[in-house]
Design a protein around this motif. Structure first.
Motif, PDB file in Angstrom:
ATOM      1  N   ALA A  22      42.446  35.041  33.125  1.00  0.00           N
ATOM      2  CA  ALA A  22      43.642  34.539  32.871  1.00  0.00           C
ATOM      3  C   ALA A  22      43.874  33.003  32.403  1.00  0.00           C
ATOM      4  CB  ALA A  22      44.765  34.807  34.019  1.00  0.00           C
ATOM      5  N   TYR A  23      42.950  32.276  33.042  1.00  0.00           N
ATOM      6  CA  TYR A  23      43.006  30.741  32.664  1.00  0.00           C
ATOM      7  C   TYR A  23      41.924  30.358  31.725  1.00  0.00           C
ATOM      8  CZ  TYR A  23      46.557  30.026  36.253  1.00  0.00           C
ATOM      9  OH  TYR A  23      47.780  29.737  36.843  1.00  0.00           O
ATOM     10  N   GLN A  24      40.816  31.422  31.362  1.00  0.00           N
ATOM     11  CA  GLN A  24      39.899  31.042  30.384  1.00  0.00           C
ATOM     12  C   GLN A  24      40.299  30.331  29.217  1.00  0.00           C
ATOM     13  OE1 GLN A  24      35.659  33.427  29.464  1.00  0.00           O
ATOM     14  NE2 GLN A  24      37.610  34.478  29.118  1.00  0.00           N
ATOM     15  N   PRO A  25      41.258  30.973  28.618  1.00  0.00           N
ATOM     16  CA  PRO A  25      41.834  30.407  27.208  1.00  0.00           C
ATOM     17  C   PRO A  25      42.186  28.834  27.133  1.00  0.00           C
ATOM     18  CG  PRO A  25      42.595  32.515  27.475  1.00  0.00           C
ATOM     19  CD  PRO A  25      42.094  32.305  28.723  1.00  0.00           C
ATOM     20  N   THR A  26      42.800  28.451  28.444  1.00  0.00           N
ATOM     21  CA  THR A  26      43.314  27.282  28.592  1.00  0.00           C
ATOM     22  C   THR A  26      42.306  26.204  29.006  1.00  0.00           C
ATOM     23  OG1 THR A  26      44.200  27.824  30.562  1.00  0.00           O
ATOM     24  CG2 THR A  26      45.751  27.895  28.849  1.00  0.00           C
ATOM     25  N   SER A  27      41.275  26.771  29.509  1.00  0.00           N
ATOM     26  CA  SER A  27      40.098  26.303  30.135  1.00  0.00           C
ATOM     27  C   SER A  27      38.949  25.693  28.940  1.00  0.00           C
ATOM     28  CB  SER A  27      39.571  26.770  31.228  1.00  0.00           C
ATOM     29  OG  SER A  27      40.411  26.937  32.409  1.00  0.00           O
ATOM     30  N   LEU A  28      39.263  26.363  27.960  1.00  0.00           N
ATOM     31  CA  LEU A  28      38.044  26.310  26.906  1.00  0.00           C
ATOM     32  C   LEU A  28      38.021  24.788  26.302  1.00  0.00           C
ATOM     33  CD1 LEU A  28      38.355  29.330  24.662  1.00  0.00           C
ATOM     34  CD2 LEU A  28      36.512  28.689  25.818  1.00  0.00           C
ATOM     35  N   ALA A  29      38.932  24.223  25.862  1.00  0.00           N
ATOM     36  CA  ALA A  29      39.058  22.950  25.368  1.00  0.00           C
ATOM     37  C   ALA A  29      38.345  21.937  26.504  1.00  0.00           C
ATOM     38  CB  ALA A  29      40.428  22.396  25.080  1.00  0.00           C
ATOM     39  N   ALA A  30      38.734  21.890  27.860  1.00  0.00           N
ATOM     40  CA  ALA A  30      38.356  21.020  28.650  1.00  0.00           C
ATOM     41  C   ALA A  30      36.715  21.085  28.974  1.00  0.00           C
ATOM     42  CB  ALA A  30      38.972  21.074  29.895  1.00  0.00           C
ATOM     43  N   ALA A  31      36.399  22.520  28.742  1.00  0.00           N
ATOM     44  CA  ALA A  31      34.778  22.749  29.250  1.00  0.00           C
ATOM     45  C   ALA A  31      33.988  22.314  27.749  1.00  0.00           C
ATOM     46  CB  ALA A  31      34.529  24.381  29.184  1.00  0.00           C
ATOM     47  N   PHE A  32      34.580  22.371  26.595  1.00  0.00           N
ATOM     48  CA  PHE A  32      33.980  21.909  25.586  1.00  0.00           C
ATOM     49  C   PHE A  32      33.722  20.437  25.271  1.00  0.00           C
ATOM     50  CE2 PHE A  32      35.024  26.336  23.401  1.00  0.00           C
ATOM     51  CZ  PHE A  32      33.907  26.949  23.997  1.00  0.00           C
ATOM     52  N   ALA A  33      35.076  19.777  25.818  1.00  0.00           N
ATOM     53  CA  ALA A  33      35.116  18.186  25.968  1.00  0.00           C
ATOM     54  C   ALA A  33      33.885  17.684  26.914  1.00  0.00           C
ATOM     55  CB  ALA A  33      36.313  17.828  26.353  1.00  0.00           C
ATOM     56  N   GLU A  34      33.562  18.392  27.853  1.00  0.00           N
ATOM     57  CA  GLU A  34      32.422  17.947  28.768  1.00  0.00           C
ATOM     58  C   GLU A  34      31.114  18.299  28.111  1.00  0.00           C
ATOM     59  OE1 GLU A  34      32.422  19.623  32.791  1.00  0.00           O
ATOM     60  OE2 GLU A  34      34.533  19.169  32.845  1.00  0.00           O
ATOM     61  N   ALA A  35      31.077  19.249  27.283  1.00  0.00           N
ATOM     62  CA  ALA A  35      29.951  19.727  26.462  1.00  0.00           C
ATOM     63  C   ALA A  35      29.731  18.557  25.389  1.00  0.00           C
ATOM     64  CB  ALA A  35      29.838  21.044  26.034  1.00  0.00           C
ATOM     65  N   ALA A  36      30.461  18.246  24.806  1.00  0.00           N
ATOM     66  CA  ALA A  36      30.597  17.391  23.699  1.00  0.00           C
ATOM     67  C   ALA A  36      29.866  15.847  24.145  1.00  0.00           C
ATOM     68  CB  ALA A  36      31.754  17.033  23.089  1.00  0.00           C
ATOM     69  N   VAL A  37      29.924  15.574  25.360  1.00  0.00           N
ATOM     70  CA  VAL A  37      29.309  14.598  25.824  1.00  0.00           C
ATOM     71  C   VAL A  37      28.257  14.641  26.976  1.00  0.00           C
ATOM     72  CG1 VAL A  37      31.463  12.947  25.406  1.00  0.00           C
ATOM     73  CG2 VAL A  37      31.317  14.156  27.378  1.00  0.00           C
ATOM     74  N   PHE A  38      27.645  15.727  26.979  1.00  0.00           N
ATOM     75  CA  PHE A  38      26.706  16.441  27.772  1.00  0.00           C
ATOM     76  C   PHE A  38      25.475  15.392  27.954  1.00  0.00           C
ATOM     77  CE2 PHE A  38      22.649  18.994  28.462  1.00  0.00           C
ATOM     78  CZ  PHE A  38      23.013  19.466  29.558  1.00  0.00           C
ATOM     79  N   GLU A  39      24.945  14.753  26.732  1.00  0.00           N
ATOM     80  CA  GLU A  39      23.823  13.990  26.664  1.00  0.00           C
ATOM     81  C   GLU A  39      24.243  12.681  27.460  1.00  0.00           C
ATOM     82  OE1 GLU A  39      20.762  14.682  26.408  1.00  0.00           O
ATOM     83  OE2 GLU A  39      21.272  16.707  25.704  1.00  0.00           O
TER      84      GLU A  39
END
Length: 345
Positions: A225-242
């Motif tokens: 249920a919360y996966q669609p709204t969590s996508l942006a935050a998860a990707f924001a973390e991945a964008a600065v992974f390095e």
């Protein structure tokens, strides 16, 4: 004839535009209704703690000290994956799991979501909730670098650490060297697009339901249920992974801090050919990558002079689900060692 063709094209264009706007509007209403339904059907199991204009979900159970803090890996499931571990740890000490900004029940945050920002958020929410140190930090996967960064900035508040098949600061370069393949983009373009249009309801229609047989069905449904709204935050973390890995890599000396390292050890035969092929690797490349990962795990155990290292032959990466008993035992061991160290004059 030219006028009629132009007129026809104009009408088709207008009709198509109206249809597209209608579909987007319907999708928007559908998404808002789904979000409202998720809040009603799957309320936060813990409490929402204000840290200055936004709320972070913190779920604490049990009593005792030191307080165990569970840091999730980099995905959209957040604290939910810790449920089997948390319920058992709560029997012998106090334990808190939480959702990072924008994940599950937590409000999103502006700015880069690197390990420093994440450590600051965690420190704020623990203080705002009056959860007192000393803390035992348990980090799974990317949660490892996050708890190392927290310890870098708040060392006096940390009494021990558990690393659960944790990411290594140098893993990108070393895995690329082992396989001979360049590092892939952590966020495929299709997923970036889905995150950008979450408000239209499209991700909720196309993303598969979470299948987590180790969790209660209600918890798995909440993740879905919360996966669609969590996508942006998860990707924001991945964008600065390095950036997050580099930050964590500046602090690798824990002194005599009690440390337990758990590493995956499932042999090649335990992985399906499809899983291997999905990474675009040959069997030889895969084996070299696994050997490099094992070496990095051993290095992590060397960050403290008071460490243990266990390789779980029957577990892959998400061992808080596959082998919660081993994770619980490691946490208990560190709690005991930290308590003894604190009691020593």
């Amino acid at each position: 004839m030219r006028l009629s063709i132009r007129s026809w094209v104009k009408r088709v264009t207008i009709t198509g535009s109206i249809l597209a706007i209608s579909l987007v509007s319907i999708g928007c209403f559908y998404e808002q209704a789904a979000r409202s339904r998720a809040i009603k059907d799957f309320p936060a199991p813990g409490k929402l703690v204000d840290i200055g204009g936004r709320q972070i979900h913190l779920n604490c159970q049990g009593r005792g000290t030191p307080l165990v803090v569970l840091e999730a890996g980099a995905d959209t499931s957040g604290s939910a994956l810790w449920q089997p571990v948390q319920e058992q740890v709560a029997r012998f000490t106090r334990v808190c799991s939480y959702d990072r900004a924008g994940i599950m029940w937590s409000d999103p945050a502006k700015g880069q979501r690197n390990s420093h920002a994440i450590a600051e958020d965690l420190h704020k929410v623990l203080r705002a909730a009056n959860e007192q140190p000393p803390y035992i930090l348990a980090g799974a996967s990317m949660g490892g670098p996050y708890v190392m960064t927290f310890t870098k900035y708040y060392r006096k508040e940390v009494a021990g650490m558990v690393l659960v098949d944790a990411s290594h600061p140098d893993q990108t370069a070393r895995l690329a060297q082992a396989t001979g393949e360049p590092a892939s983009n952590p966020i495929p373009m299709a997923f970036r697009a889905l995150a950008a249009v979450a408000w239209t309801g499209l991700p909720r229609l196309v993303l598969p339901d979470a299948e987590v047989p180790e969790l209660p069905s209600q918890t798995a449904k909440a993740i879905t249920a919360y996966q669609p709204t969590s996508l942006a935050a998860a990707f924001a973390e991945a964008a600065v992974f390095e950036d997050s890995l580099r930050e964590a890599g500046t602090f690798r000396t824990l002194g005599h801090l009690p440390l337990a390292v758990l590493s995956r050890g499932k042999p090649w035969s335990a992985f399906s050919e499809a899983e291997r092929a999905a990474g675009g690797l040959t069997r030889e490349q895969f084996n070299r990558a696994e050997a490099a990962w094992a070496n990095m795990q051993a290095e992590e155990a060397g960050w403290s002079s008071n460490s243990t290292h266990q390789v779980l032959a029957d577990s892959s990466h998400v061992m808080q689900l596959e082998r919660p008993d081993a994770v619980i035992a490691a946490i208990r061991d560190v709690v005991v060692r930290a308590t003894r160290a604190n009691a020593t004059p």
